[in-house]
Design a protein around this motif. Structure first.
Motif, PDB file in Angstrom:
ATOM      1  N   GLU A   1      -1.710   7.144 -11.747  1.00 47.70           N
ATOM      2  CA  GLU A   1      -1.387   7.579 -10.300  1.00 47.70           C
ATOM      3  C   GLU A   1      -2.777   7.649  -9.506  1.00 47.70           C
ATOM      4  OE1 GLU A   1       2.399   8.568 -10.030  1.00 47.70           O
ATOM      5  OE2 GLU A   1       0.987   8.584  -8.275  1.00 47.70           O
ATOM      6  N   PRO A   2      -3.044   6.526  -8.773  1.00 49.14           N
ATOM      7  CA  PRO A   2      -4.033   6.099  -7.913  1.00 49.14           C
ATOM      8  C   PRO A   2      -4.270   7.284  -6.967  1.00 49.14           C
ATOM      9  CG  PRO A   2      -2.639   4.132  -7.911  1.00 49.14           C
ATOM     10  CD  PRO A   2      -1.956   5.376  -8.461  1.00 49.14           C
TER      11      PRO A   2
ATOM     12  N   GLU B   1       0.858  -1.244  -0.055  1.00 46.69           N
ATOM     13  CA  GLU B   1       0.001  -0.032  -0.187  1.00 46.69           C
ATOM     14  C   GLU B   1       0.891   1.256   0.014  1.00 46.69           C
ATOM     15  OE1 GLU B   1      -3.052   0.158   3.032  1.00 46.69           O
ATOM     16  OE2 GLU B   1      -4.043  -1.477   2.141  1.00 46.69           O
ATOM     17  N   LEU B   2       2.062   1.247   0.863  1.00 45.47           N
ATOM     18  CA  LEU B   2       2.760   2.527   0.777  1.00 45.47           C
ATOM     19  C   LEU B   2       3.545   2.466  -0.665  1.00 45.47           C
ATOM     20  CD1 LEU B   2       4.275   2.064   4.635  1.00 45.47           C
ATOM     21  CD2 LEU B   2       2.451   3.645   3.754  1.00 45.47           C
ATOM     22  N   LEU B   3       3.935   1.586  -0.940  1.00 42.16           N
ATOM     23  CA  LEU B   3       4.620   1.721  -2.397  1.00 42.16           C
ATOM     24  C   LEU B   3       3.811   2.172  -3.323  1.00 42.16           C
ATOM     25  CD1 LEU B   3       6.421  -1.810  -2.636  1.00 42.16           C
ATOM     26  CD2 LEU B   3       7.678   0.710  -2.530  1.00 42.16           C
TER      27      LEU B   3
ATOM     28  N   TYR C   1       7.888  -3.314  -8.086  1.00 40.18           N
ATOM     29  CA  TYR C   1       6.356  -3.203  -7.890  1.00 40.18           C
ATOM     30  C   TYR C   1       5.846  -1.749  -8.023  1.00 40.18           C
ATOM     31  CZ  TYR C   1       1.919  -3.982  -5.238  1.00 40.18           C
ATOM     32  OH  TYR C   1       0.597  -4.200  -5.181  1.00 40.18           O
ATOM     33  N   ARG C   2       6.516  -1.074  -7.406  1.00 40.57           N
ATOM     34  CA  ARG C   2       6.066   0.482  -7.740  1.00 40.57           C
ATOM     35  C   ARG C   2       5.924   0.846  -8.956  1.00 40.57           C
ATOM     36  NH1 ARG C   2       8.821   4.522  -3.455  1.00 40.57           N
ATOM     37  NH2 ARG C   2       6.906   4.489  -2.436  1.00 40.57           N
ATOM     38  N   ARG C   3       6.872   0.655  -9.737  1.00 40.69           N
ATOM     39  CA  ARG C   3       6.869   1.378 -11.344  1.00 40.69           C
ATOM     40  C   ARG C   3       5.770   0.659 -11.842  1.00 40.69           C
ATOM     41  NH1 ARG C   3      12.477   0.419 -10.709  1.00 40.69           N
ATOM     42  NH2 ARG C   3      12.407  -1.555 -11.837  1.00 40.69           N
ATOM     43  N   THR C   4       5.476  -0.440 -11.462  1.00 43.33           N
ATOM     44  CA  THR C   4       4.445  -1.210 -12.397  1.00 43.33           C
ATOM     45  C   THR C   4       3.004  -0.469 -12.060  1.00 43.33           C
ATOM     46  OG1 THR C   4       5.404  -3.376 -11.984  1.00 43.33           O
ATOM     47  CG2 THR C   4       3.092  -3.310 -12.451  1.00 43.33           C
TER      48      THR C   4
END
Length: 329
Positions: free
Chosen positions: A314-315, A266-268, A305-308
């Motif tokens: 951008e949620p 979630e933080l990522l 994971y973050r880049r994916t």
């Protein structure tokens, strides 16, 4: 992920059909990412339980979908319609991800999509599925199985969990949590490239672990041990382990690690915090420790994971607290 087709025909179970429509239909107001284009596909008008349903498209439309959902099949004592089986097979051959809900697994098995694969269905029908399709590795104990392009779920509520699992794979944890909140259910399943199965919360308020789970969730940044959890629950470590196994199907340490990974996801997705900061916030201590456990559990490093998810959009959805999960093979 863009287009989802519900494959319907006479004899489909209305609950599973409704679950899929609720999840992949209109997006919650708080979700601003591109949502699914949903189509209901079937031969003319069909009977779903006591209801009459008129599909938007014929079964031939399935082959153009990115994801095909096959709801539960009511009468497992007879073979599913050949036109449905052929259409589902053709869709998979065309590159669609195919998921069955409950006894929809019988349709996938008839199409040959489960041969040599692990699969599940409602517990009351796993023996029938295994006997009729011996090339399928039927697992009666799990709530859903993710084989990548072919997924199967157990019955009823597990259908909802598999649908949320697909949303999580496509859009990330924050969006899946928002969908779950609209449906007033906890997001039981989580997944990246590793499979997760629900860890149910205690069903009674007086259960010995009922107050422990939320207490732990609020303290994931702290170096909690099994002894800390046992002390909080006012029981021995051995007794704690027994209760954890009964409720979650896993050990206290594995459950705690999964919560930390879940929070890191979630933080990522929702912050720009560096990995060191996220490691501290999730109780991992160091970025090295977080990367090791994250990669082993999710299947990719935290940065990947973050880049994916950041590369798609951008949620901008509100975060909700993580829930109890456990990891299975």
């Amino acid at each position: 992920m863009g287009s989802v087709a519900l494959a319907v025909t006479d004899g489909m179970l209305h609950f599973e059909l409704s679950v899929a429509y609720e999840v992949f239909g209109p997006a919650p107001a708080a979700v601003t990412v591109p949502w699914y284009d949903l189509a209901v596909c079937g031969p003319d008008a069909v009977r779903v339980g006591r209801f009459r349903l008129e599909p938007d498209h014929g079964l031939d439309r399935l082959r153009y979908a990115d994801t095909v959902i096959v709801p539960g099949w009511a009468d497992v004592d007879v073979d599913p319609p050949a036109d449905l089986v052929d259409a589902v097979r053709a869709a998979h051959e065309a590159g669609a991800r195919v998921a069955s809900l409950c006894t929809g697994a019988f349709v996938l098995a008839a199409a040959g999509l489960l041969n040599g694969r692990r699969a599940t269905t409602h517990w009351a029908h796993t023996e029938i599925l295994a006997a009729r399709y011996p090339e399928v590795a039927v697992d009666p104990d799990v709530l859903y199985v993710d084989n990548g392009s072919v997924l199967t779920s157990a019955g009823k509520a597990a259908a909802l969990d598999l649908c949320l699992h697909l949303v999580r794979l496509d859009h990330g944890s924050a969006v899946a949590n928002t969908v779950a909140r609209r449906l007033v259910v906890p997001p039981h399943r989580a997944g990246g490239q590793a499979q997760f199965v629900a860890t149910p919360m205690p069903s009674r308020d007086d259960h010995p672990l009922a107050a422990l789970f939320p207490w732990v969730i609020e303290r994931l940044d702290q170096p909690l041990t099994v002894e800390d959890l046992a002390r909080r629950a006012r029981m021995s470590s051995r007794n704690l382990g027994r209760h954890f196994r009964a409720v979650t199907g896993t050990t206290p340490l594995q459950w705690l690690l999964t919560q930390r990974i879940r929070r890191a996801q979630e933080l990522l997705e929702t912050t720009d915090d560096v990995v060191d900061t996220i490691a501290a916030a999730t109780g991992m201590g160091t970025a090295t420790t977080l990367r090791r456990h994250f990669n082993r559990t999710v299947g990719v490093p935290p940065d990947t994971y973050r880049r994916t998810f950041r590369s798609r959009y951008e949620p901008t959805v509100p975060s909700v607290p993580p829930v109890a999960l456990d990891h299975v093979q």
